[in-house]
Design an enzyme around this catalytic site. Structure first.
Site, short mmCIF file in Angstrom:
data_model
loop_
_atom_site.label_atom_id
_atom_site.label_comp_id
_atom_site.label_asym_id
_atom_site.label_seq_id
_atom_site.Cartn_x
_atom_site.Cartn_y
_atom_site.Cartn_z
N ARG A 147 -4.27 11.81 -10.51
CA ARG A 147 -4.12 10.42 -10.06
C ARG A 147 -5.50 9.79 -9.99
O ARG A 147 -6.44 10.39 -9.47
CB ARG A 147 -3.45 10.40 -8.68
N TYR A 159 -8.14 1.62 0.00
CA TYR A 159 -7.25 2.71 0.38
C TYR A 159 -7.09 3.70 -0.78
O TYR A 159 -6.86 3.32 -1.91
CB TYR A 159 -5.88 2.13 0.75
N ASP A 220 -1.51 4.83 -8.24
CA ASP A 220 -0.69 4.41 -7.10
C ASP A 220 -1.05 2.98 -6.73
O ASP A 220 -2.20 2.69 -6.40
CB ASP A 220 -0.97 5.37 -5.92
N HIS A 222 0.37 1.39 -4.19
CA HIS A 222 0.52 1.27 -2.74
C HIS A 222 1.26 0.00 -2.32
O HIS A 222 0.87 -0.65 -1.34
CB HIS A 222 -0.84 1.35 -2.05
N GLU A 246 2.86 4.16 -9.61
CA GLU A 246 3.58 4.44 -8.37
C GLU A 246 3.60 3.24 -7.44
O GLU A 246 2.60 2.52 -7.34
CB GLU A 246 2.89 5.63 -7.69
N GLU A 272 8.15 6.96 -1.57
CA GLU A 272 7.59 7.81 -0.53
C GLU A 272 7.95 7.33 0.87
O GLU A 272 7.91 8.11 1.82
CB GLU A 272 6.07 7.97 -0.68
N ARG A 293 10.17 9.46 -5.46
CA ARG A 293 9.01 9.92 -4.70
C ARG A 293 9.35 10.34 -3.27
O ARG A 293 8.45 10.44 -2.44
CB ARG A 293 7.98 8.77 -4.65
N GLU A 349 3.11 16.08 -6.16
CA GLU A 349 1.82 15.63 -5.60
C GLU A 349 1.28 16.72 -4.69
O GLU A 349 2.03 17.31 -3.91
CB GLU A 349 2.03 14.35 -4.80
N TRP A 412 1.54 -3.48 2.43
CA TRP A 412 0.80 -2.26 2.40
C TRP A 412 0.23 -2.06 1.04
O TRP A 412 0.88 -2.04 0.07
CB TRP A 412 1.69 -1.08 2.80
O1 EZ4 Z 1 -0.16 6.50 1.72
O2 EZ4 Z 1 0.54 9.76 2.92
O3 EZ4 Z 1 0.90 8.90 -2.75
N1 EZ4 Z 1 0.41 9.09 -1.69
C1 EZ4 Z 1 0.17 8.15 -0.80
C2 EZ4 Z 1 -0.34 8.59 0.56
C3 EZ4 Z 1 0.35 7.80 1.67
C4 EZ4 Z 1 0.16 8.44 3.01
C5 EZ4 Z 1 0.97 7.73 4.07
O4 EZ4 Z 1 1.01 8.47 5.23
O5 EZ4 Z 1 0.40 7.01 -1.06
O6 EZ4 Z 1 -1.71 8.44 0.61
CO CO Z 2 1.70 6.81 -2.77
#
Ligand code: EZ4
Ligand code: CO
Length: 412
Positions: A147, A159, A220, A222, A246, A272, A293, A349, A412
């Site tokens: 990733r 992040y 990702d 997010h 993702e 997730e 996920r 993952e 987020w």
């Molecule tokens: O944001 O586990 O794909 N993994 C992620 C992680 C999540 C955290 C949230 O608690 O996106 O980093």
């Molecule tokens: Co994620």
């Protein structure tokens, strides 16, 4: 056989974990993961106050019935706190069943469909050279899929990206990256989706030039894009042949993926933060995604995760279960057993647990040459060292959140 007691153990070896331990009258014990990053104590209270008293004297062999009892019997359904609590009970009962049968869980789920589970690691960097170093070190550690996350020009901390100068090897302690930060309040990060969208395709272009076309790459988002922004990114990334994109849009709107899908052939992974199969209903039935996920810990446990995988399989959708370090080794073991047994496993993952975490949770699962295996110990194959756990009391820790430059709270 009867359940005689159930204990909730909160421990924090480098990060917080909530574990349920169920004990039977024959002395067999089972473990379940109930960790909910940043809201750990809510699940611990839900278990202690409302679930543990209901478990006494139940037959631990009745896994599905106990799941339905806790899900239907509560009247209030779904939600991460409830489903993490039910997940822990489900995992612990499967652990007990495996120990009594003297079989690893994957054997009870139908046996192995493969020799190991391909794992992906997390490379990141604030500059291209740092990112390349991180990718190289992951490859050196055996990862065959990676990733890729990077800083964005003009923004500070992003992040999922290790701070500049911090260790970037997968085996190092990476809690500056792994998102929850200790402290009484969450930290704030600045975010700008337009700047991000301008930057990411250039990063993947550079990575492909450096590493060639074969290395499977993931990214990702997010949940930070609108549907049309996600469509644009998916389209822009097509030349770089991603394994998946993702969480491109926020979790609540399943139909957003329809719009993304109409515009791009970049494979999509999501889920997730999903708690039940209903969160996936439209996107699986209408074939809007390629990978589910869900994490065993936030999806109600092994029983519903297996059902999700079987439902997804009817549409050639594969698994890509969430596996950050906020899934404890107990949860990780549980989903490795599921992944080994299902036919439509996609990828897993993986972030290695910290040294302290591996002392508290002694696990049979292994990571070798890029592949995970749950091991062949009976049940889940994880033991909790309770005295060690007691040495790491809970500490407040929260995920950061994002605001735009004008102060608007961002998705987020
Ligand atoms: O944001 O586990 O794909 N993994 C992620 C992680 C999540 C955290 C949230 O608690 O996106 O980093
Ligand atoms: Co994620």
């Amino acid at each position: 056989m009867r359940i005689t007691r159930a204990d909730v153990i909160v421990t924090s070896p480098s990060r917080n974990f909530v574990t349920l331990k169920i004990t039977t009258d024959s002395g067999v014990t089972g473990l379940g993961d109930a960790t909910l990053n940043g809201r750990e104590l809510a699940v611990a209270a839900y278990l202690r106050d409302h679930v543990v008293p209901l478990l006494a004297d139940r037959d631990p062999a009745r896994i599905e019935d106990t799941w339905q009892f806790l899900y239907r019997g509560a009247y209030w359904r779904r939600g991460p706190v409830t489903m993490a609590a039910i997940a822990a009970v489900d995992m612990a009962l499967w652990d007990i069943k495996g120990k009594i049968a003297n079989l690893p869980l994957y054997q009870l789920l139908g046996g192995a469909c493969r020799t190991g589970l391909r794992a992906y690691g997390h490379a990141s960097g604030t500059t291209l050279p740092e990112l390349f170093d991180s990718i190289r070190s992951h490859m050196a550690e055996g990862y065959t899929a990676i990733r890729v996350q990077t800083a964005v020009p003009g923004l500070g901390a992003v992040y999922g990206v290790v701070a500049s100068g911090a260790p970037t090897r997968a085996s190092d302690q990476r809690y500056d990256y792994d998102p929850a930060q200790r402290g009484a309040r969450p930290t704030e990060e600045e975010w700008d989706t337009s700047a991000y969208l301008r930057h990411v395709p250039a990063v993947f272009d550079a990575v492909r030039r450096e590493f060639g076309g074969e290395l499977p790459l993931l990214h990702d988002g997010h949940h930070r894009m609108t549907p049309i922004q996600a469509a644009r990114l998916g389209k822009a990334l097509e030349p770089y042949d991603l394994f998946w994109l993702e969480d491109c849009t926020p979790a609540e709107n399943q139909d957003a993926l329809r719009l993304v899908r109409q515009h791009t052939t970049t494979p999509l992974a999501i889920g997730e933060v999903f708690n039940t199969v209903w969160d996936f209903q439209t996107m699986i039935r209408d074939q809007l995604i390629d990978y589910v996920r869900a994490a065993v810990t936030h999806f109600g446990g092994i029983s519903p995760l297996k059902k999700l995988a079987d439902y997804a399989a009817q549409y050639q959708i594969k698994s890509g279960f969430h596996g950050p370090t906020d899934i404890s080794p107990v949860g990780m073991a549980a989903q490795l057993h599921v992944g080994l047994a299902i036919h439509n496993f996609g990828i897993q993952e993986y972030m290695p647990p910290s040294a302290a975490t591996s002392v508290v949770f002694q696990h049979a699962f292994t990571f070798t040459d890029g592949y995970l295996h749950p091991g062949d110990k009976p049940g889940l194959g994880v033991e909790l060292d309770e005295p060690a756990a007691a040495g790491f009391p809970y500490e407040q820790a929260y995920l950061p959140y994002a605001r735009l430059r004008d102060g608007t709270m961002h998705d987020w």
